[in-house]
Design an enzyme around this catalytic site. Structure first.
Site, mmCIF file in Angstrom:
data_model
loop_
_atom_site.group_PDB
_atom_site.id
_atom_site.type_symbol
_atom_site.label_atom_id
_atom_site.label_comp_id
_atom_site.label_asym_id
_atom_site.label_seq_id
_atom_site.Cartn_x
_atom_site.Cartn_y
_atom_site.Cartn_z
ATOM 1 N N ARG A 1 -2.682 0.159 -6.176
ATOM 2 C CA ARG A 1 -3.652 0.813 -7.057
ATOM 3 C C ARG A 1 -3.543 2.333 -6.969
ATOM 4 O O ARG A 1 -3.863 3.033 -7.928
ATOM 5 C CB ARG A 1 -5.086 0.413 -6.666
ATOM 6 C CG ARG A 1 -5.430 -1.007 -7.074
ATOM 7 C CD ARG A 1 -6.875 -1.290 -6.814
ATOM 8 N NE ARG A 1 -7.684 -0.159 -7.267
ATOM 9 C CZ ARG A 1 -8.911 0.100 -6.884
ATOM 10 N NH1 ARG A 1 -9.525 -0.706 -6.043
ATOM 11 N NH2 ARG A 1 -9.563 1.146 -7.325
ATOM 12 N N CYS B 1 -12.863 -0.499 -5.139
ATOM 13 C CA CYS B 1 -12.866 -0.851 -3.715
ATOM 14 C C CYS B 1 -14.294 -1.071 -3.227
ATOM 15 O O CYS B 1 -15.220 -0.372 -3.638
ATOM 16 C CB CYS B 1 -12.227 0.263 -2.903
ATOM 17 S SG CYS B 1 -10.458 0.366 -3.139
#
Ligand code: EPU
Length: 420
Positions: free
Chosen positions: A397, A117
């Site tokens: 995820r 991220c």
């Protein structure tokens, strides 16, 4: 392109089971490299990051056998390759654990600089500082980090910042090092303790995990075994916040309440009613939420990985709340998406001032990262009308079957596959 569609405004009620902890799983899978034997890992969350890391393990020569959705057998005896490819790890931040584990076992590792991220600069200087102190030479070239050592020798390592990744990575590299390694200013997160418990289960000598001084005494040989991952602190917190924002009544099961103290404390301060048992937390939202101030901190402080979900919740409290992010330099990118749902938030650097009593209404939005995606789901549950969330792959995820779990609590939520 998959999207999540929510028709908001439903009160959530019932029980939800929390999956295994993502951030423990992504450390323990690479840690199985150290065993040089067969490890069975149970209670793994069924999420994209675990799948990706399993593929990366296979690429370096570990034999990974999925026994069921949540149980993985890893045979690390025949690893032949100390180089992970860019394709196998590009989206997984935790690929950096391959570095510590391979270096620890083989004295050699080559891993692409980590992805994951995007919330500002995500340096790994503290990992490198630790490996170097243990005697490794590190080169970064063509996007790859190469670590090599003829011999690793235990030493004292004082971390300049409290880093989960550096703490775990140094533990992995040090399990076979000669003598004792002492990590000072270590991270204390539950997943650090879980990784240490796994290492001890396979024969390592790690002491002090959960405090800020961890001692690892090197051993000659490790072995396999079966290990069960702890419940996910952040998934638990996400369902607790879902109860609060919908004025619902949710019992979150398979949790460790001790890991949730900072969250319980903030939700209580907001007027939620909370009760806990040995492995459950019941949250009742009620109708009188009030805004509070929240500052993210390393464990046992309020987790940064629940900051976006909390931001969504503050939008529905009475009054004004101040949310300060102290862990990541740029973890507010998703706020523009929340504003599309009607949030009234002003950002100044690492501080966000949230005006409560927002009238949230459904809109089309995009997840900008994993927890941002979770915040949009939370806001969508409370928004009037239809919220359509794109970039669902981020949510996948880290959250196992989020729409199924929320549906079972009474949410009107579904996943659709829209042609692009
Ligand atoms: N930092 C450095 N140098 C380093 C390492 C970290 O300056 O070498 C700084 C970072 O820039 C950051 C702070 O230290 O400001 C904390 O970073 P940390 O190393 O603890 O983060 P991480 O290990 O990369 C893990 C989780 C994150 C979670 C953070 C903080 C994993 C795979 N990821 O990241 O989880 O936000 O700890 O708790 O364990 C998530 O699950 O959504 C997620 C992003």
């Amino acid at each position: 392109m998959e999207q999540i569609v929510i028709n908001g405004g439903k009160r959530l009620e019932g029980e939800v089971y929390v999956s295994g902890a993502k951030n423990a799983a992504v450390a323990i899978i690479p840690a199985a490299i150290c065993a040089n034997d067969i490890c069975v890992i149970e209670n793994l969350p069924y999420i994209e990051d675990v799948d990706g890391l399993t593929k990366a393990m296979t690429q370096i020569g570990a034999v990974c056998t999925q026994r069921d959705d949540n149980t993985l057998e890893i045979d690390s005896r025949n690893i032949t390759n100390c180089c992970a490819t860019y394709e196998s790890v590009r989206q997984i931040r935790a690929s950096y654990y391959l570095l510590g584990a391979l270096l620890g076992r083989f004295g050699e590792a080559e891993v692409p600089l980590p992805g994951g991220c995007d919330f500002g600069v995500r340096p790994i200087d503290q990992h490198i500082k630790g490996f170097t102190a243990l005697g490794a030479t590190i080169d970064i070239e063509h996007g790859m980090i190469r670590a090599r050592a003829d011999k690793l020798v235990g030493t004292n390592i004082f971390l300049d910042v409290v880093s989960v990744g550096a703490t775990i990575n140094i533990m992995l590299a040090a399990v076979y090092a000669q003598g004792t390694t002492i990590i000072e200013n270590a991270a204390k997160e539950p997943h650090v303790v879980d990784a240490a418990n796994f290492l001890n289960m396979i024969g390592a000598r790690v002491k002090g995990a959960g405090t800020d001084v961890i001692r690892i005494t090197g051993v000659q040989k490790l072995h396999g075994g079966t290990y069960t991952i702890i419940p996910d602190q952040i998934e638990s917190g996400t369902y607790m916040v879902a109860a609060a924002i919908t004025g619902g009544d949710i019992t979150v099961r398979n949790v460790i309440p001790k890991h949730m103290e900072s969250v319980i404390s903030k939700l209580s301060e907001m007027n939620c009613q909370i009760s806990t048992g040995e492995d459950y937390i019941r949250v009742r939202g009620g109708g009188n939420l009030r805004c509070v101030n929240v500052k993210t901190m390393p464990y046992p402080g309020f987790p940064t990985d629940l900051q976006p979900q909390m931001m969504a919740l503050l939008c529905k409290g009475h009054g004004t709340g101040i949310l300060t992010e102290t862990v990541w330099e740029n973890r507010f990118q998703y706020i523009n998406e929340l504003k599309r749902l009607g949030a009234n938030i002003k950002v100044d650097g690492r501080t966000a001032v949230v005006q409560g009593d927002a009238r949230l209404t459904g809109a089309q939005v995009n997840a900008t990262d994993l927890r941002a995606g979770a915040a949009l789901v939370i806001a969508g549950l409370a928004a009037k009308g239809e919220t359509i969330i794109g970039n669902v792959r981020y949510i996948d995820r880290g959250y196992e079957r989020i729409e199924e779990k929320l549906s079972s609590l009474g949410a009107d939520i579904k996943r659709i596959n829209r042609e692009v």
